[in-house]
Design a protein around this motif. Structure first.
Motif, PDB file in Angstrom:
ATOM      1  N   ASN A 732       0.819  -1.218   0.000  1.00 11.54           N
ATOM      2  CA  ASN A 732       0.000   0.000   0.000  1.00 11.54           C
ATOM      3  C   ASN A 732       0.850   1.264   0.000  1.00 11.54           C
ATOM      4  O   ASN A 732       0.337   2.347   0.237  1.00 11.54           O
ATOM      5  CB  ASN A 732      -0.940   0.002   1.204  1.00 11.54           C
ATOM      6  N   ARG A 733       2.144   1.121  -0.234  1.00 13.69           N
ATOM      7  CA  ARG A 733       3.025   2.276  -0.266  1.00 13.69           C
ATOM      8  C   ARG A 733       3.547   2.482  -1.699  1.00 13.69           C
ATOM      9  O   ARG A 733       3.984   1.530  -2.356  1.00 13.69           O
ATOM     10  CB  ARG A 733       4.211   2.083   0.687  1.00 13.69           C
ATOM     11  N   TYR A 734       3.503   3.733  -2.152  1.00  6.62           N
ATOM     12  CA  TYR A 734       4.016   4.079  -3.476  1.00  6.62           C
ATOM     13  C   TYR A 734       4.378   5.559  -3.461  1.00  6.62           C
ATOM     14  O   TYR A 734       4.182   6.258  -2.456  1.00  6.62           O
ATOM     15  CB  TYR A 734       2.980   3.792  -4.568  1.00  6.62           C
ATOM     16  N   ALA A 735       4.886   6.029  -4.599  1.00  6.35           N
ATOM     17  CA  ALA A 735       5.282   7.441  -4.682  1.00  6.35           C
ATOM     18  C   ALA A 735       5.046   7.943  -6.103  1.00  6.35           C
ATOM     19  O   ALA A 735       5.318   7.235  -7.086  1.00  6.35           O
ATOM     20  CB  ALA A 735       6.741   7.620  -4.295  1.00  6.35           C
ATOM     21  N   THR A 736       4.498   9.158  -6.203  1.00  4.70           N
ATOM     22  CA  THR A 736       4.512   9.859  -7.488  1.00  4.70           C
ATOM     23  C   THR A 736       5.865  10.559  -7.596  1.00  4.70           C
ATOM     24  O   THR A 736       6.384  11.077  -6.598  1.00  4.70           O
ATOM     25  CB  THR A 736       3.366  10.878  -7.570  1.00  4.70           C
ATOM     26  N   PHE A 737       6.432  10.562  -8.798  1.00  7.09           N
ATOM     27  CA  PHE A 737       7.840  10.988  -8.894  1.00  7.09           C
ATOM     28  C   PHE A 737       8.090  11.689 -10.232  1.00  7.09           C
ATOM     29  O   PHE A 737       7.583  11.253 -11.287  1.00  7.09           O
ATOM     30  CB  PHE A 737       8.746   9.758  -8.761  1.00  7.09           C
ATOM     31  N   PHE A 738       8.826  12.781 -10.181  1.00  5.46           N
ATOM     32  CA  PHE A 738       9.277  13.507 -11.388  1.00  5.46           C
ATOM     33  C   PHE A 738      10.798  13.613 -11.319  1.00  5.46           C
ATOM     34  O   PHE A 738      11.369  14.073 -10.324  1.00  5.46           O
ATOM     35  CB  PHE A 738       8.659  14.911 -11.433  1.00  5.46           C
ATOM     36  N   TYR A 739      11.417  13.177 -12.428  1.00  2.57           N
ATOM     37  CA  TYR A 739      12.882  13.233 -12.493  1.00  2.57           C
ATOM     38  C   TYR A 739      13.277  13.804 -13.850  1.00  2.57           C
ATOM     39  O   TYR A 739      12.720  13.432 -14.898  1.00  2.57           O
ATOM     40  CB  TYR A 739      13.496  11.841 -12.318  1.00  2.57           C
TER      41      TYR A 739
END
Length: 870
Positions: A732-739
């Motif tokens: 149930n853990r995730y991350a939105t990410f911009f690189y």
């Protein structure tokens, strides 16, 4: 556990009571007529009761009329003698001295002969007072036994032992009532039925009572078939009893052909009944040596009470069988009266062991009563002797005046002082001590209660409170073994035990789950509960083996709940008293009141301890969180990399002390002839707090370890980061990410947007969105990502943010929104000759967001990254 309804049992009891009381009423009327009008009632001249059929029998009247024992009666006063009811009807209409004409047949002769019987009174002579007293005793005692049996079942309707006792005690009323002489035509059929049922049930009930009370006999475990070998034939012979009784009373002809078998059947029944009674004693005796505690006391009371009560009675039964006479006939009346008075011990002992909450041993009953009586009488004797001494001294003083008058006065004053001091001071104190020693009801419970209540309120620690309560209870009630269980979550664990050697590490064995039968019973009833291991109707029957073992190991005889404000706080398990006396009603009331005060004191002490622990724990957590905040702040860029033509700014304001947002700037290793590229990263971890902060740290470490190895291939880089985060986080853990990677020479920005809010490139009042090129990271394994590029121009501003900025809400739950954020930045950038730095843009956006929220609580982490190209 809710109590089951006893309606069926009470209905059966009502039916049994109706039959028994009808029989008793018929017998009472018969006995009253015999006592009150015995000189005017005619005695039945023939044998009464099967299997005699219409045989004349042997009595003074028949012998005087010339009849012999084996003569067959043909008619009475001209009416065919078809049943004993014919003779009873004639006798009811006759008076002593009247004649009864009888025709009969002698032996095998067919000749009919006639004779006249002179009827006599039941009691021709006036009965003595002793005879009347004996007769009343024989009439009242069986009825008293019946009432005791009905009372036992009424008090314990679901207890099988109570029904067995009723079956035993119902025997005595039919034994002393000749049902054939009951004249009431309505009662007589019911009386006949009850007479046979009660006399048949008695040996069976006595046998099963001995087998199963208070628990199954070891002898029956080895030989279970014996009781059925006795019981089944007795039950099969019951129809024959009813059949012969009916024929003997109303119709001789129906039983005539079965008469040859009647004696054998009757003898068989007597032998089986004797075997059942013998099996009662054989099954009961081994239990006495094996039982312990209250069970042993109950068995001793039952065994000796039954033996003493029944032995003289059965001697009379054997004598009557040997002499072929009625029970007690031709026996001195004082012997009969003594035997039946002793017989009263039998029903009383049966009722005592089932109804009394805890039995006292026979020796204890006698010893306690005799000691108390001796102590009380000793005080009275001393008072009397002091009174006599005072009276004699006063008489001597008044009648012999002399020269030593002053000495005599002093002596008299001393005697008076001694008398009144003993009478009104010392005697009362001794009386109180005696009552305290022998009877709890006479002891001043108010003093103990007030002292314990005052002491309990002063304690703020659990251990001293428990030690004081157990010590005072042990001293006052003379209890050696006391154990205290206290709630610990969903289990009541043993906290203190006195008089019980505890082996280290065994405390876990002595625990009671909150859902156990013991705890639920105490919680439901909220009163002290007796621990009866031998009572099938006790709540302990539904308890688990572990519960029963724990209570048995602690020798528990009484459980006292310690109630809290909203739930049970603990339990006190009390062992037996040194005197072996049962816990009285006053003891229970005293213990319940003390337990209420102790329960509240325990809750107060535990609450204080909990608060102290919680404050210490919060301080420790606060320190740890503060350290975590400092560590997390160090994870954010402490210095910004220097890239010609690029101005950088970034800031994260967590909603809690630590947060899950992430931003980063760092230079990638250069590879000649290529100049170092600038890496920019922004992420938003799902959730907030410590868990999000830990995942944020893992994401930063994964990114920095891989970014230098896979320059240029951003899609592969983010895919590897996704797999690392997926393996190190929960589902149930995730991350939105911009690189993104920025080439300062070509000014090309290459990026991957993994499900993050699209960053914007602000260019001359325009906003170019950098849309997602793949899914969030850490949610799916082996996810694929695409990379995109955009050519930046001079004056462009990259604005990357988390949703905590765009979704900042005011008190009306209205969101600030991306449009307001972009408008705020453009308003600053569109000013003439604008030379706003990246930090000024960041500060302007945060100030505008805070102005909009107007002090409303921050619900999410707010992070902003600014990259301005000059």
């Amino acid at each position: 556990m809710p109590h089951k309804s006893a309606r069926l049992q009470y209905f059966c009891l009502a039916v049994v009571a109706a039959l028994a009381l009808l029989h008793a009423y018929g017998g009472a009327v018969l006995n009253y007529n015999v006592f009150a009008h015995g000189d005017r009632l005619v005695r039945f001249p023939f044998n009464s009761g099967y299997p005699q059929e219409n045989i004349a029998g042997d009595s003074e009247e028949t012998r005087a009329a010339g009849l012999q024992r084996s003569d067959t009666i043909v008619s009475i006063n001209g009416q065919p003698y078809t049943g004993r009811k014919v003779a009873l009807d004639h006798i009811r209409r006759s008076s002593p001295g009247d004649s009864m004409t009888v025709t009969y047949r002698r032996g095998l002769s067919s000749a009919i002969q006639t004779t006249t019987i002179r009827l006599t009174a039941v009691h021709p002579e006036k009965r003595s007072a002793f005879a009347i007293a004996a007769g009343l005793t024989f009439a009242v005692l069986p009825f008293l036994c019946l009432l005791i049996g009905l009372w036992v079942v009424f008090a314990r309707p679901r207890n099988p032992h109570a029904w067995l006792i009723l079956g035993i005690l119902s025997y005595f009323d039919p034994l002393f009532v000749n049902v054939t002489l009951i004249t009431n035509s309505f009662i007589q059929p019911f009386a006949f039925f009850w007479n046979i049922a009660a006399q048949t049930a008695m040996p069976l009930c006595l046998m099963f009572f001995g087998v199963y009370f208070p628990e199954r006999s070891p002898l029956d475990v080895k030989l279970p078939w014996v009781k059925w070998l006795i019981a089944i034939p007795i039950l099969l012979l019951i129809p024959f009893d009813f059949f012969f009784s009916y024929g003997d009373m109303w119709n001789f002809s129906v039983i005539h052909r079965f008469l040859p078998y009647a004696y054998a059947i009757n003898t068989t029944e007597n032998l089986l009944s004797s075997s059942a009674i013998s099996w009662f004693f054989l099954a009961l005796f081994p239990k006495i040596s094996q039982a312990t505690g209250d069970a042993r006391r109950r068995l001793r009371v039952l065994y000796f009470g039954t033996s003493i009560g029944l032995t003289p009675f059965f001697i009379l039964v054997i004598i009557s069988i040997y002499r072929h006479t009625d029970l007690g006939q031709d026996i001195p009346q004082w012997i009969d009266l003594s035997v039946f008075l002793i017989l009263l011990l039998f029903p009383l002992s049966l009722a005592y062991v089932v109804i009394v909450q805890r039995a006292m041993d026979v020796s204890i009953l006698i010893r306690q009563g005799s000691r108390y009586a001796f102590a009380r009488q000793s005080l009275i004797t001393i008072r009397v002797l002091l009174g006599i001494w005072l009276a004699l001294s006063l008489k001597d003083f008044l009648s012999h005046p002399g020269p030593q008058r002053n000495v005599d006065i002093v002596r008299m004053v001393g005697i008076v002082i001694v008398f009144f001091a003993f009478r009104f001071i010392l005697s009362k104190r001794l009386q109180q001590k005696i009552d305290q020693r022998f009877f709890r009801e006479a002891y001043s419970t108010e003093q103990l209660l007030s002292e314990l209540s005052d002491e309990a309120r002063n304690f703020t620690e659990v251990a001293p409170l428990l030690e004081t309560i157990t010590r005072r209870l042990g001293e006052t009630l003379h209890i050696e073994r006391i154990a205290v269980f206290l709630r610990s979550g969903e289990t009541f664990k043993l906290q203190l035990a006195t008089g019980t050697p505890m082996i280290p590490g065994t405390a876990q064995v002595f625990s009671l789950p909150a859902a156990s039968t013991t705890i639920t019973t105490l919680t439901r009833d909220k009163t002290p509960a007796n621990v009866y291991r031998d009572d099938p109707s006790s709540w302990l029957v539904n308890a688990s083996d572990a519960e029963r073992t724990a209570l048995a190991d602690l020798s528990t005889e009484l459980l006292v709940p310690l109630p809290g404000r909203s739930r049970l706080a603990g339990v006190i398990a009390l062992g037996p008293k040194r005197s072996e006396e049962p816990y009285s009603k006053t003891d229970r009331q005293l213990l319940q009141t003390i337990a209420s005060q102790t329960g509240l004191a325990l809750e107060n002490a535990e609450l204080l301890e909990t608060l102290t622990t919680e404050v210490a724990q919060r301080e420790r957590i606060s320190r740890e969180i503060e350290i975590a905040r400092e560590v997390q702040e160090r994870l954010f860029p402490q210095t910004y990399p220097h890239v010609p033509g690029v101005d950088l700014a970034g800031f994260c304001r967590p909603a809690q002390v630590v947060g899950g947002d992430y931003f980063d700037f760092f230079l990638l290793p250069s590879r000649p002839p290529r100049k170092p590229h600038l890496a920019l990263a922004l992420g938003d971890i799902s959730g907030k707090g410590i868990s999000a902060a830990l995942l944020m740290a893992s994401l930063r470490a994964s990114l920095r370890s891989i970014a230098g190895l896979q320059q240029g291939d951003l899609a592969a880089l983010i895919s590897n980061v996704n797999n690392l985060v997926y393996e190190s986080s929960t589902t149930n853990r995730y991350a939105t990410f911009f690189y993104a990677e920025f080439d300062p020479v070509t000014r090309i920005l290459t990026y991957v947007n993994a499900g993050h809010n699209p960053p914007y490139v602000l260019r001359r009042s325009q906003a170019i969105a950098l849309e997602p090129t793949g899914t969030v990271i850490g949610l799916l394994p082996d996810a694929e990502y695409a990379q995109a590029t955009i050519q930046l121009e001079s004056g462009d501003v990259l604005l990357a943010f988390t949703d905590g900025i765009s979704e900042a809400m005011n008190h009306d739950k209205e969101e600030w929104g991306e449009d307001r954020m972009i408008a705020t930045a453009n308003q600053l950038l569109d000013q003439p000759s604008c030379t706003a730095s990246a930090q000024q843009i960041l500060t302007c956006i945060f100030d505008a967001a805070d102005k909009f929220t107007a002090g409303a609580p921050q619900h999410d982490d707010m992070t902003l990254l600014i990259c301005a190209v000059s």
